[in-house]
Scaffold this active site. Sequence first.
Site, short mmCIF file in Angstrom:
data_model
loop_
_atom_site.label_atom_id
_atom_site.label_comp_id
_atom_site.label_asym_id
_atom_site.label_seq_id
_atom_site.Cartn_x
_atom_site.Cartn_y
_atom_site.Cartn_z
N ASP A 1 7.03 -6.33 -33.66
CA ASP A 1 6.25 -7.51 -33.29
C ASP A 1 6.90 -8.32 -32.17
O ASP A 1 6.29 -9.24 -31.64
CB ASP A 1 6.04 -8.42 -34.51
CG ASP A 1 4.87 -7.98 -35.36
OD1 ASP A 1 4.16 -7.03 -34.97
OD2 ASP A 1 4.65 -8.58 -36.44
N CYS B 1 -5.45 -5.70 -35.49
CA CYS B 1 -5.18 -5.37 -34.09
C CYS B 1 -5.15 -3.86 -33.89
O CYS B 1 -4.66 -3.12 -34.74
CB CYS B 1 -3.82 -5.95 -33.67
SG CYS B 1 -3.85 -7.72 -33.35
N LYS C 1 3.36 -16.48 -40.81
CA LYS C 1 2.05 -15.87 -41.08
C LYS C 1 2.20 -14.67 -41.99
O LYS C 1 1.44 -14.50 -42.96
CB LYS C 1 1.41 -15.44 -39.76
CG LYS C 1 0.12 -14.64 -39.93
CD LYS C 1 -0.46 -14.20 -38.62
CE LYS C 1 0.16 -12.92 -38.09
NZ LYS C 1 -0.42 -11.71 -38.73
N ASN C 2 3.15 -13.80 -41.69
CA ASN C 2 3.30 -12.55 -42.45
C ASN C 2 3.88 -12.76 -43.84
O ASN C 2 3.95 -11.81 -44.62
CB ASN C 2 4.14 -11.55 -41.66
CG ASN C 2 3.43 -11.03 -40.43
OD1 ASN C 2 2.20 -11.03 -40.37
ND2 ASN C 2 4.18 -10.60 -39.44
N ARG D 1 -2.34 2.81 -38.88
CA ARG D 1 -1.66 2.19 -40.02
C ARG D 1 -2.35 2.67 -41.30
O ARG D 1 -3.13 1.94 -41.91
CB ARG D 1 -1.70 0.66 -39.89
CG ARG D 1 -0.84 0.16 -38.75
CD ARG D 1 -0.80 -1.35 -38.67
NE ARG D 1 -2.01 -1.89 -38.09
CZ ARG D 1 -2.22 -3.19 -37.88
NH1 ARG D 1 -1.30 -4.06 -38.23
NH2 ARG D 1 -3.34 -3.61 -37.34
N ARG E 1 -4.64 -16.12 -33.98
CA ARG E 1 -4.39 -15.45 -35.26
C ARG E 1 -2.98 -15.72 -35.75
O ARG E 1 -2.75 -15.74 -36.97
CB ARG E 1 -4.57 -13.94 -35.13
CG ARG E 1 -6.00 -13.47 -34.92
CD ARG E 1 -6.06 -11.94 -34.93
NE ARG E 1 -5.27 -11.43 -36.03
CZ ARG E 1 -4.34 -10.49 -35.91
NH1 ARG E 1 -4.06 -9.96 -34.74
NH2 ARG E 1 -3.66 -10.09 -36.97
#
Length: 418
Positions: A304, A116, A22-23, A121, A396
Amino acid sequence: MERLVIVGGNRLEGELRVSGAKNAVLPLIAATLLTRKPCVLEGVPDLRDVAVMMEVASFLGAEVKKEGESLYIHPAGAASREILPPLMRRLRASNLVMGPLLGRWHYFKVAYPGGCAIGSRPMDLHLKGFVAMGASIVEKQGFIEAKASRLRGADILLDFPSVGATENIMMAAVLAEGVTLIRNAAREPEIVDLQNFLNKLGARIQGAGQDVIRIEGVKELTGASHRVIPDRIEAGTYLAAVAGTKGKVFLRGARYDHMAAVIAKLREMGARVEEDPAGIRLEAEGRLKAVDCRTLPYPGFPTDMQPQIMALMTTAKGTSILCESIFENRFRHAAELKRMGADVKIEGKIAVINGVSKLSGAVVEATDLRAGAALVVAGLMAEGVTYVEGVHHLDRGYERMESKFQSLGAQLTREREG
């Protein structure tokens, strides 16, 4: 609203194929906006975050079509340079379009992104990089607006190795005049994947995966096809679940070299982990051992994976110390684990976990993506039935989570709440 129903206590065993990361996919979709030529991304997972990023690209005028694991993007007609709040707030990574928009059109106006609630951030590192390359930035009424007559290469030192800032500055610099250096750059595998894709498009980038990235600007880019790297966080989550249930698994496609810190901790806890040319094997027997762990920028232990490793620590023999050094609000899952019988004490950025003999099923709520993954891991380890609410967070970032766990022997189903 939907929730997961988990009947815990089953030993997980079997083989899984790891999905595309995903990232990695999200910045790759953004990067296609730098060219006018068609691009194809292979191995794209079916995730809610990916769908939103596709919407962002489509909103900006690109033609976007997904067929199975192939994503076709033709950005030639891309025209809009402005994204409104309803779309930006659905996905933190939507801010990755800033670099491509500024690089190709020298302008963007976007709302502050969502994502999230795991801590602060800030966008300042992204914007400082753009300013160093010649952009002027105005922030007001919830929007960020950037303009530049042209972008010039610059020597940019990041105060922190931010993944998003590194990716955004890389993409903005690709079409800038001269050479850009990003110092103290993030080193994640997803950064390397972005470099490899951009270089296929005709960019001239060196150094991704190291502290300094060098980008020599080019006049234009072409199209390309590219296969996304496997998802190291998904792989780590499944390894944790199998280790916690004293199971055995082969993760086909997982990259051992991307997961050294996670594998080291799993081995320290007592699991056997082996590299295979086609993936990673793990087997665990008996009770895991307590460990100390601190999250750090890559190649350190990934933030993560912090919630998932905490889930394992809850039943490990002894006392574990877990330090979260990346995000200040990433222990929200601890309260939910305590509902299941875990002994966890939080003091600022430190969690002290005294291992208990067993967890018990309970009704718990996922507050964010990785917290949800930790609760699923805990539910699979626990005795009795666990109900994980807030399952939309999991959608997600985990493709077909239920069916993948079911293939390993887990009793896990999805149902509508109420």
